[in-house]
Design an enzyme around this catalytic site. Structure first.
Site: not given
Ligand code: CAA
Length: 258
Positions: A64, A109, A112, A132
């Site tokens: 998400a 998400g 999921e 999460e």
């Molecule tokens: N939401 C918003 N933006 C996200 C994102 C997310 N879940 N995941 C990645 N992005 C964005 C980053 O902010 C970044 O944006 P900018 O270039 O504008 O800074 C871009 O995507 C590239 O990401 P990274 O620079 O972080 O790339 P990376 O290769 O270093 O890492 C990654 C990749 C491991 C996927 C890392 O981005 C990450 O850990 N993302 C978050 C994952 C996460 O925590 N997801 C769970 C969300 S909670 C959820 O899903 C709730 C639910 O159950 C409904």
């Protein structure tokens, strides 16, 4: 639609989450577009199998949208959960078979959504995780419910509590991924599987999907009783007659899907 593309290739629908700047992160609009596409596919008799994937080579969906969630209040969070559940419910219960082609990160998400699909095929670079609790929330799209049904309660709890990423091979060993294939071959592999499924009696396939889903929710005697009724129902179909006659006549069946 802006972030989710739909492509129909004969009996296969390919739904692609396409928001590469944010690793295909799932904001409300993305979920709404997924739901709209799945509802349209449900009403399309031509489609027998759905492949859900992410655009690009890095991510299926990185969860998400954290940039959206950071500003949301309790009711907005609850609404987001509803969108997650609606998408998952459709993937899990629609008459068509759903295959997740996991082409990179499937986090939160995103993970999921794969859990709600009938079959998961992972590219070698796939990574699954439910991160999460590291963000102060819990998996809100069915992760606390479906993961344990697929890999067992102990492993599901470890994944959820540690937020550890599981690579494709480990996902395969756990039964989370049905297959692991090189990324370049992922879509061809999924399409070949989809064509094989589409060649079967599609009403029987959808009844089999519903019957297996029932096994998750009822005790064994109730599930077997439902199976018995469904078997009887299928004896009334054209495709049962055609499938069996074709076998006995040593020819390919000509299924009509009823
Ligand atoms: N939401 C918003 N933006 C996200 C994102 C997310 N879940 N995941 C990645 N992005 C964005 C980053 O902010 C970044 O944006 P900018 O270039 O504008 O800074 C871009 O995507 C590239 O990401 P990274 O620079 O972080 O790339 P990376 O290769 O270093 O890492 C990654 C990749 C491991 C996927 C890392 O981005 C990450 O850990 N993302 C978050 C994952 C996460 O925590 N997801 C769970 C969300 S909670 C959820 O899903 C709730 C639910 O159950 C409904």
């Amino acid at each position: 639609m802006e972030f989710v593309k739909l492509q129909i290739e004969e009996e296969i629908a390919i739904v692609t989450i396409d928001r590469p700047k944010s690793m295909n992160a799932l904001n409300n609009q993305v979920y709404e577009e997924i739901i709209a596409h799945l509802e349209a596919i449900q009403a399309n008799d031509q489609v027998k199998v759905v492949i859900l994937t992410g655009a690009g080579e890095k991510a299926f969906a990185a969860g998400a949208d954290i940039a959206q969630m950071v500003h949301q209040d309790a009711m907005e969070g609850r609404h987001l959960g509803g969108l997650c559940h609606r998408s998952a419910y459709l993937l899990e219960n629609m008459r068509q078979v759903t295959i997740a082609a996991v082409n990179g990160y499937a986090l939160g998400g995103g993970c999921e959504l794969t859990l709600a699909c009938d079959i998961r095929v992972a590219a070698e670079n796939a990574r699954f995780a439910l991160p999460e609790v590291g963000l102060g929330i819990i998996p809100g799209g069915g992760g606390t419910q479906r993961l344990s049904r697929i890999i067992g309660v102990g492993r599901a709890k470890e994944m959820i509590f540690t937020c550890d990423q599981i690579d494709a091979q480990e996902a395969y060993r756990m039964g989370l991924a049905n297959h692991v294939v090189p990324q370049a071959e992922l879509m061809d592999y999924c399409k070949a599987m989809a064509r094989k499924i589409a060649s079967k009696a599609s009403y029987a396939v959808s009844v089999a999907k519903a019957a297996v889903n029932t096994s998750e929710n009822v005790d064994l005697p109730s599930g077997c009783a439902r199976e018995q009724d469904l078997l009887g129902l299928l004896f009334a179909t054209h495709d049962k007659k055609e499938g069996m006659e074709a076998f006995l006549e040593r020819r390919k069946p000509n299924f009509t899907d009823f």
